[in-house]
Write an enzyme that holds these catalytic residues in place. Structure first.
Site, PDB file in Angstrom:
ATOM      1  N   ARG D 372       0.845  -1.196   0.000  1.00 30.02           N
ATOM      2  CA  ARG D 372       0.000   0.000   0.000  1.00 30.02           C
ATOM      3  C   ARG D 372       0.879   1.245   0.000  1.00 30.02           C
ATOM      4  O   ARG D 372       0.720   2.153   0.825  1.00 30.02           O
ATOM      5  CB  ARG D 372      -0.938  -0.009   1.199  1.00 30.02           C
ATOM      6  CG  ARG D 372      -2.221   0.744   0.865  1.00 30.02           C
ATOM      7  CD  ARG D 372      -3.348   0.480   1.792  1.00 30.02           C
ATOM      8  NE  ARG D 372      -4.474   1.292   1.331  1.00 30.02           N
ATOM      9  CZ  ARG D 372      -5.737   1.047   1.592  1.00 30.02           C
ATOM     10  NH1 ARG D 372      -6.062   0.009   2.309  1.00 30.02           N
ATOM     11  NH2 ARG D 372      -6.676   1.820   1.146  1.00 30.02           N
ATOM     12  N   CYS D 373       1.785   1.241  -0.943  1.00 27.01           N
ATOM     13  CA  CYS D 373       2.844   2.244  -0.936  1.00 27.01           C
ATOM     14  C   CYS D 373       3.418   2.317  -2.331  1.00 27.01           C
ATOM     15  O   CYS D 373       3.529   1.313  -3.013  1.00 27.01           O
ATOM     16  CB  CYS D 373       3.925   1.777   0.041  1.00 27.01           C
ATOM     17  SG  CYS D 373       5.536   2.497  -0.209  1.00 27.01           S
ATOM     18  N   GLU D 742      -2.921   5.036  -1.405  1.00 17.68           N
ATOM     19  CA  GLU D 742      -1.822   4.794  -0.479  1.00 17.68           C
ATOM     20  C   GLU D 742      -1.492   5.964   0.428  1.00 17.68           C
ATOM     21  O   GLU D 742      -0.809   5.795   1.431  1.00 17.68           O
ATOM     22  CB  GLU D 742      -0.601   4.354  -1.275  1.00 17.68           C
ATOM     23  CG  GLU D 742      -0.838   2.949  -1.806  1.00 17.68           C
ATOM     24  CD  GLU D 742      -0.117   2.654  -3.087  1.00 17.68           C
ATOM     25  OE1 GLU D 742       0.506   3.570  -3.633  1.00 17.68           O
ATOM     26  OE2 GLU D 742      -0.180   1.512  -3.543  1.00 17.68           O
TER      27      GLU D 742
END
Lengths: 150, 293, 161, 789
Positions: D372-373, D742
């Site tokens: 999530r980045c 994100e």
């Protein structure tokens, strides 16, 4: 996880009797608890199939055990490798043997490394059971030699 | 993950269950709620060859209060306790525990007696059993026997229930009106085993001194422990801050935890004392009393 | 062994091993794929179904044979097509789902929760659903969905008062 | 989808942008009728189970499958030797390294795959896997990157270079930065460890591999965030032409970067179907998922900020030691081995900066996914936001005031950062002001002062982060040489209904709704006429997939520009229908009209019908297009997060009282979905700040292999969030959108941690690492002499 143990046994026998006993894989194997099947694989090694049970965790473990006598230093090293239930256990134990008058003192230390699900799922339990097991083995060594002497 | 194969039997009475266990020996297990056993089987850490299911034992599904005792049968679920008005009103400690044991769905399946028999060293119920001075009735082919909490809890995952036996009923003394209790648990999240927890039950005399105290702690040794020295300190005394500190210190002193993902041994040892203290304070608060300076 | 499972009011005769977990019997023997599997340790709750109208169970922690004699309700039995259950509708309207993997279980768990507590507070809902994990929503909208459904489901009763 | 009912369809809405249209994908999910990989059953399908190593580092002396092969239902067992026959014993990683599929002569990390068993049922496969006997000879374990750095034990004996060092990657001006730091009036150092974590989508990785031996076609139903990229990888590895490979990524139960890599389990299942000629299913158990999926983070960072006494920053230096595990399988664009970590100057106007990352092999699971980045941005953002707070404390300045002093100003955009990025747009001051106002910052500081006087513990944490997403422009961004563009196909049927296909793959982000909204808005069509399809490489246009918040910046651009291209053609048709020249037609109020004459108009739907029934003379019939969008720059979403915590002195419990998140992700397509994404990301940030961490002991034992010990927060733990937005569109994106999935995971951890440190600062606490357990807080309070009761 790495577990460390130590203990001491006073055996009613002389150094030679103790030394002979712990160099005999057949005799040493008998000191393990709940052995279901035993194969002597060499003059210093054996394989034991052991039943283990801690609460719901029950199954059969297979251990390859090697005896490594170090006569020069009055020391016996034991290597145990094996496992079961997807878990690997490596145990190294060393015992210093010293005769004191009629008795022989066994100073032992052990280190167990447990790998796999049991290490993650059962850390709380394994520590105590491993301690029990190793203590049992050395207590049995003493009991058996005492009996031989008697 | 998939359990290893086993044979499945349904028992419709304790007699039948005990007889099946006798027949199949050490590798047979009672299947009650299964909330600890089935996960262990999925990991194949447990590989029983025979399961004896007791869930259809209708006669074992009871919670009755009579003659100053609460009797609970083998198939009573944690949720039955959680949603019981009787428990909420009269059994504060049990009510507290039934709110925090496992997670809310697991509570619909897990049983009180099953948890006690599983005797996980981090379980909630064994500590409560000690504090409440509860008993267990164990049945074998020859009949029944009663053991108290201190005898029931033997070792990690080991109780007084022997091979071929089954725990059929647990008995909890009905607390008097002057009894306050509290279960204090630190867990990392809902559904986790306790990092440390303390069950406290205090009965007071009219003058506010302690008539009887029960303190059980869990997750800080190889089994749940009774803080007997702490209980003794409290008996007959007014509860002061200093007394609470002394009792907490007793709990910390006897705690012998191992380090794991839940915390270091030092932390657990210290915090279990804090939980005992909080438990004593909340027990008093619930009786409308304050800690004396 | 052959057993009969009563799922969503329908009888399924299925041949399973004693070790077959209920979730796999539902998915593979009954063809009902709404209950999912997400962990090995009864932690995630994505397999939740309801027994006897109000008991939520993690169907990965129960053997199929044990479900004999019980009425099992799965997401497929809750509502569908033109007759969505208020919970299904509310999860949609409040955006209480993203990837959808936990959704059937979250709805079934909420369903059981509302059987026991028709007017739950936010705290009741958060506690009541704490046996079910969701990785997408942060739970905010799930809570809102359960609140909406609870209100919807109470309405007839309240109207009758 | 005959069961889809009216209620679940979005309202007829052609003015679709910026509206909270309810999700169209929900219909199947709320009825339990999604189709995930494990839901797929094919005739004669076998199940696969994997044998894993209990050792973290050992030689394999032998593998005995004799007993296992006797288990009823077992069809085959494969080991690395079998794979070597197909040249599949090693596969390339995304980072240009190679990794074993099944352990060859040695195992490199605990739980590494050693053998694969194929059987008729899952239980039989597991029964047999238990009986595979592997003879191991343990080797010394290196489970720590600092120990690996000493090179006493060389882990990768297959490589020519006899070192555990994988790479040094650096950006910026080292000398100038060192000089500026040396000359700075105030120098502040801050260490931070971003723990190793696991993305943990609730659906574990899974595959159904199906080789049709008659046609030679290999179909893989796969939990894939990037089906096209995976097809190319499979083709390169197996030699099967891409046209003979079909990857279907059906509904995906959460991805979060976890489903970007190609895992050994996939390869074994594919090998199994090729060898056995029947379909093979493998669904990872949670234990397998936890232990063999790519990890994320594991960055040991240290930052140094130089500043003037007045609180103006002058320089930043960040150095990092990264633990990459046994193989370098980090999922980063090729030119960026440490991802976009050089965004570490954040929202602040540093005149000079330098950063470097050194990566090492250890006996741990390989990986380095962007959980999530957007490729190591989470680590960078966490580092700078922690360090800014430390610097503010050092300067005795309020952390909010310190940030205002150092923000890049609105007028400075496009802003060239000292580490080489060109920030597209932003208005940091406004966003931060909105957040401060919403949370009531002044009041909270007063309350805090009063509480402190009474010995109560409360903290306020700030994070004003800048993200960098939308990888990426083809001049810089590729994965295995494939440029990181994305494709969209739009086909308008005669009656005006539309199929839209994209190379992205939603795992919950709601593309079936938002992609339809973009096309509806551009073409004046009703959202419910537009069907969105993704995930099938046979039909979808090529694209690099969905991760790193890239879908809206890339595919979103492709969709808008594709729709505009269609609009150009429709305009010619409109001219034909209205019998004027195309120059006389204008697109006004979602219709084509004769300039200045609203009564003379036709809709896109009218044009679509004509495209098939009455095409414009000389024009190609039909109305469809495929558009590949190569973004000119990345996008730079930002936000201001403020967290308020209360701490229980007796137990160390931290309660998040409030969390205010103001995000600026540019143009918002669907506010409901954006808010949902933010909620989810904030919850994951919470999880990392307080709960999640993969733990190994020094023997390389993975200590939390399931959800009883790897802590995923429930509804009971996750706090409530208060969200809001400011809108600073991206100047270069066709619809001004920047991507948001994100931002909250990137921005929030620092806010949580800063709040706890702020709370504990009166007790001399300036350091605390994630995850913040009660024990950490408890110990710090006790160490400071605070009594528990």
């Amino acid at each position: 996880m790495k577990l460390n143990y130590d203990g001491q046994e006073q055996i009613n026998a002389d150094y030679d009797a103790v030394w002979a006993f712990i160099n005999n894989p057949e005799k040493v194997a008998k000191c393990l608890p709940d052995v279901e099947k035993l194969e002597i694989t060499g003059d210093k090694s054996f394989t034991a199939h052991v039943k283990v049970g801690v609460g719901p965790v029950r199954g059969r473990f297979k251990f390859d055990v090697g005896l490594e006598p170090d006569a020069e230093n009055n020391k016996m090293n034991v290597n145990l490798r094996g496992g079961g239930l997807g878990t690997a256990i490596d145990l190294t134990a060393g015992a210093n043997i010293a005769q004191q008058q009629e008795q022989t003192q066994l100073d032992w230390q052990g280190e167990a490394v447990v790998r796999g699900p049991a290490a993650t799922v059962g850390a709380r339990v394994l520590d105590r059971k491993a301690r029990e097991l190793i203590t049992h083995v050395f207590a049995e060594v003493k009991r058996n030699i005492d009996e031989e002497q008697a | 993950m998939f359990p290893a194969s086993f044979d499945f039997y349904r028992a419709h009475s304790a007699e039948e269950a005990v007889s099946l266990l006798g027949e199949h020996g050490a590798d047979s297990r009672i299947l009650a709620g299964g909330q600890s056993l089935i996960p262990a089987m999925r990991y194949r850490l447990a590989q029983p060859t025979v399961l004896v299911d007791i869930n259809q034992m209708q006669a074992a599904n009871y919670i009755t209060e009579e003659n100053g005792e609460l009797r609970i049968g083998a198939t009573v679920r944690d949720s039955d306790l959680e949603f019981s008005d009787l428990i909420r009103t009269n059994y504060q400690l049990m009510s507290d525990v039934s709110d925090v044991v496992a997670d809310p769905i697991v509570r619909f399946r897990g049983t009180l007696i099953g948890s006690l028999c599983h005797n996980d060293p981090s379980g909630d119920w064994p500590a409560a059993m000690l504090a409440a001075r509860a008993k267990m009735i164990i049945q074998n082919k020859d009949g029944k026997r009663v053991v108290n909490a201190d005898e029931f809890i033997v070792d990690s995952f080991t109780t007084a229930v022997e091979e071929g036996e089954m725990a059929v009923e647990t008995i909890w003394p009905t607390p008097s009106k002057n009894t306050g209790a509290s279960y204090q648990k630190i867990e990392r999240k809902v559904g986790d085993y306790a990092t440390a927890a303390a069950a406290v039950q205090l009965e007071l005399n009219e003058d506010g001194t302690v008539k009887e105290a029960g303190i059980g702690i869990t997750a800080v040794s190889y089994v749940a422990l009774r803080v007997a020295e702490g209980e003794a300190l409290l008996r007959g005394q007014k509860v002061t801050r200093n007394l609470i500190k002394a009792v907490a210190a007793e709990a910390s002193k006897m705690a012998d935890p191992i380090a794991d993902g839940r915390g270091s041994a030092e932390y657990k040892k210290e915090v279990v004392g804090v939980l005992v203290a909080k438990g004593i304070m909340q027990s008093l608060e619930r009786l409308g009393r304050k800690v004396e300076a | 062994m052959e057993i009969t499972l009563n799922v969503n009011g329908q009888e399924h005769k299925v041949d399973v091993e004693p070790r077959t977990l209920l979730v796999y019997a539902l998915r593979e023997n009954c063809g009902l794929k709404g209950a999912h599997v997400g962990c090995d340790s009864s932690s995630c709750g994505v397999c939740t179904v309801v027994l006897d109208g109000k008991i939520p169970v993690k169907s990965c922690t129960m053997f199929a044979v044990q479900a004999e004699g019980h009425e099992i309700t799965t997401i497929e039995g809750l509502g569908g097509g033109a007759n969505l259950h208020p919970l299904q509708k509310a999860f949609h309207e409040q955006h209480g789902l993203q990837c959808g993997y936990c959704t059937p279980a979250m709805i079934m768990s909420s369903y059981a929760l509302l059987q026991h507590n028709p007017d739950p507070s936010e705290d009741d809902i958060r506690r009541g659903l704490s046996g079910n994990l969701c990785r997408c929503t942060g739970y905010m909208n799930i809570v809102k969905a359960v609140q909406q459904a609870a209100a919807d489901m109470r309405q007839p009763a309240e109207a009758a008062d | 989808m005959s069961d889809q009912i009216k209620d679940l369809n979005p309202a007829k809405e052609c003015r679709a942008m910026g509206k909270s249209i309810k999700r169209r994908e929900d219909a199947r999910f709320v009825q339990g009728r999604g189709t995930y990989v494990d839901d797929i059953e094919l005739p004669k399908m076998l199940h696969m189970a994997i044998v894993h190593s209990p050792y973290a580092h050992a030689l394999i002396k032998g593998i005995d499958t004799a007993e296992a092969l006797k288990v009823p239902g077992v069809k085959a067992i494969i080991t690395a030797k079998d794979l070597a026959g197909f040249n599949l014993d090693w596969i390339p990683t995304l980072a240009g390294d190679k990794q074993m599929v099944l352990a060859t002569d040695r195992v490199m990390y605990q739980y590494q795959e050693v053998a694969a068993v194929f059987a008729e049922t899952r239980a039989q496969a597991v029964d047999a896997a238990q009986l595979v006997e592997v003879d191991y000879e343990p080797l010394e374990v290196v489970a720590d990157p600092f120990k690996a750095r000493e090179d006493k034990v060389i882990l990768r004996t297959d490589r020519e270079k006899k070192t555990n060092h994988i790479f040094n990657w650096n950006v910026g001006d080292r000398e100038a930065t060192d000089k500026a730091l040396a000359e700075a009036e105030v120098r502040v150092k801050q260490k931070a460890y971003y723990p190793r974590v696991h993305a943990s989508p609730l659906e574990p990785c899974a595959i159904v591999a199906d080789m049709n031996t008659a046609t030679g076609r290999l179909t893989l139903y796969l939990t894939s965030q990037a089906p096209h990229a995976h097809r190319t990888v499979v083709s390169l590895v197996t030699g099967i032409p891409e046209s003979n490979i079909r990857i279907v990524s059906p509904d995906i139960g959460g991805g979060f970067g976890n489903k970007v890599p190609v895992y050994p389990g996939y390869v074994c299942a594919a090998a199994g179907t090729i060898v056995l000629g029947v379909p093979v299913k493998w669904v990872a158990t949670r234990t397998e998922s936890m232990t063999t999926d790519s990890f994320a983070r594991d960055f040991h960072m240290e930052a140094e900020i130089g500043a003037t006494k007045e609180g103006k920053v002058t320089a930043l230096k960040v150095t990092t030691v990264a633990d990459h595990g046994a193989f370098d399988a980090a999922a980063d664009p090729s030119k960026y081995p440490a991802g976009l970590f050089s965004i570490c100057t954040g929202s602040y106007d540093f005149p000079t900066a330098f950063t470097e990352v050194d990566a090492y092999y250890t006996n741990k699971t390989p990986g380095g996914v962007a959980y999530r980045c957007s490729f190591r941005v989470t680590e960078a953002s966490y580092m700078i936001e922690r360090a800014m707070d430390t610097a503010a404390r050092e300067l005795n300045m309020d952390p909010a005031e310190f940030r205002f002093k150092n923000f890049i100003q609105k007028e400075q955009f496009p802003y060239n950062s000292p580490l080489g990025w060109t920030y597209d747009s932003g208005d940091y001051e406004t966003t931060f002001k909105v957040a401060l106002e919403k949370v009531g910052y002044e009041e909270l500081r007063k309350e805090q002062a009063e509480k402190r006087a009474k010995g109560e513990i409360m903290g306020i944490g700030i994070s004003t982060f800048t993200e960098i997403v939308g990888a990426g422009p083809s001049k810089d961004f590729d994965i295995l040489g494939i440029k990181m563009f994305d494709g969209a196909e739009i086909r308008i049927h005669p009656t005006g209904s539309v199929i839209v296909r994209a190379g992205t793959k939603s795992q919950g982000q709601g593309h079936e709704t938002t992609w339809a909204q973009i096309v509806a808005e551009e073409l004046g069509l009703d959202v419910d006429k537009i069907l969105v399809e993704e995930g099938d490489t046979d039909t979808a246009p090529y694209g690099l997939g969905t991760y790193a918040s890239r879908s809206t910046p890339t595919a979103g651009g492709a969709l808008a520009l594709g729709a505009r291209r269609i609009r150009e053609k429709a305009k010619r048709i409109a001219a034909h229908l209205l019998e004027v020249s195309a120059d006389d037609i204008e697109w006004e109020d979602y219709k084509f009209q004769i300039k200045g004459v609203p009564s003379k108009s036709v809709t896109t739907q009218d044009c679509a019908f004509a495209a098939y029934t009455n095409p414009a003379p000389g024009d190609e019939p039909g109305l469809e297009t495929t558009y590949y969008y190569d973004p000119p720059n990345l996008t730079f979403p930002h936000g201001a997060y403020i967290c308020v915590v209360d701490i229980d002195k007796s137990t160390g419990e931290v309660k998040v009282r409030r969390f205010v998140a103001i995000d600026d992700c540019g143009t918002i397509i669907n506010p409901m979905i954006v808010e949902g994404q933010v909620h989810g990301g904030l919850a994951e940030g919470f999880a990392m700040a307080f709960m999640q961490e993969i733990v190994y002991d020094e023997e390389g034992n993975h200590l939390n292999t399931n959800y009883t010990d790897y802590l995923i927060p429930t509804a009971y733990e996750v706090p409530k969030f208060e969200t809001g937005n400011t809108v600073t569109p991206s100047p270069h994106h066709p619809i001004g959108a920047k991507g948001v999935g994100e931002s909250p995971t990137v921005g929030s951890p620092a806010a949580y941690v800063n709040a706890v440190i702020d709370a504990l600062s009166p007790y001399g606490v300036s350091e605390i690492d994630m995850p913040i357990s009660r024990e950490k807080v408890f110990s710090k309070l006790r160490a400071a002499g605070v009594e528990a009761f």
